[in-house]
Design an enzyme around this catalytic site. Structure first.
Site: not given
Ligand SMILES: Nc1ncnc2c1ncn2[C@@H]1O[C@H](COP(=O)(O)OP(=O)(O)O)[C@@H](O)[C@H]1O
Ligand SMILES: O=P(O)(O)OC[C@H]1O[C@](O)(COP(=O)(O)O)[C@@H](O)[C@@H]1O
Length: 208
Positions: A190, A173, A131, A133, A175, A25-27, A15, A129, A76, A107
């Site tokens: 709320a 947002m 999130d 998380d 998830r 930019r920093a990297v 996301g 992110t 993704r 994550d």
């Molecule tokens: N368990 C996993 N092992 C390897 N790659 C992963 C795993 N989970 C996610 N990824 C990779 O990281 C991408 C982003 O993960 P996602 O959970 O969608 O977003 P975010 O990084 O925001 O949490 C995924 O589309 C996939 O390519």
């Molecule tokens: O529009 P999408 O693909 O459902 O993604 C929305 C989700 O992406 C996020 O920004 C990141 O979520 P993930 O870490 O699961 O990719 C969540 O906060 C949000 O709910």
């Protein structure tokens, strides 16, 4: 003897989050300053598997520090969740001459980075992110902006809600993570907040 790192790749994944561009930019600028060759990889792990990358210089990251989104694009990548995809990703790094990789994402992106690290690619993760998380970091890049954006919208919605003497239900947002929902609910006063099971666990761990 360990291989010397000369070229570093950078990608954004998962996301999108406010602040990703500032992180890119920093990297890039820090890497160039230290004498590394910097490679931008587009569209997250998809771009790595497809070899969608370009050399970055100081000017590649001009005027992006305040821009939302990410100039490297994000995506993704289902293929990268498979063992074959991860093997291919590590092989692609070697083929492209990328000695180490910086992943900016959430994550899921971190889990992908861990798989590359297991395959001998030195990795650095930057928590990007909304999130919040990611373990072992208090605030992820984008989380604060996301909360403020939600609050700004809720403040506007409140005018209508109060004028019509109604109750509004707001979905934010996050998830599976409950940080935005919980803290925005507190900040906006709320009456109730609904969190996912996972969100409740997060909230319980992090509330005083
Ligand atoms: N368990 C996993 N092992 C390897 N790659 C992963 C795993 N989970 C996610 N990824 C990779 O990281 C991408 C982003 O993960 P996602 O959970 O969608 O977003 P975010 O990084 O925001 O949490 C995924 O589309 C996939 O390519
Ligand atoms: O529009 P999408 O693909 O459902 O993604 C929305 C989700 O992406 C996020 O920004 C990141 O979520 P993930 O870490 O699961 O990719 C969540 O906060 C949000 O709910």
């Amino acid at each position: 003897m360990e291989k010397q790192i000369k070229t570093i790749g950078v990608l954004t994944s998962g996301g999108d989050a406010p602040g990703m561009n500032a992180a890119v930019r920093a990297v890039v600028r820090a890497g160039l300053h230290k004498g590394f060759r910097m490679i931008g990889i587009q569209r997250g792990y998809n771009g790595l598997l497809d070899g969608e990358c370009f050399e970055m210089n100081l000017r590649s990251v001009s005027n992006i520090i305040s821009a939302g989104g990410t100039i490297l694009y994000t995506a993704r990548c289902l293929e990268f969740k498979t063992k074959e995809g991860q093997d291919k990703g590590a092989a692609k790094c070697r083929e492209l001459g990328i000695d180490a990789l910086v992943v900016i994402g959430g994550d899921g992106s971190y889990r992908g980075a861990r798989e590359l690290a297991h395959r001998g690619i030195p990795m650095i993760g930057l928590p990007g992110t909304i999130d919040n998380d990611i373990a072992c970091t208090d605030y992820t890049i984008g989380y604060d902006t996301a909360m403020n954006t939600a609050l700004e919208m809720i403040d506007k919605l409140r005018d209508t809600t109060q004028s019509h003497d109604r109750c509004s239900v707001v979905e934010v947002m996050g998830r599976n993570a409950g940080y935005i929902a919980l803290n925005v609910a507190i900040a906006s006063g709320a009456m109730a907040v609904l969190l996912t099971r996972k969100g409740i666990r997060y909230a319980a761990r992090h509330s005083g």
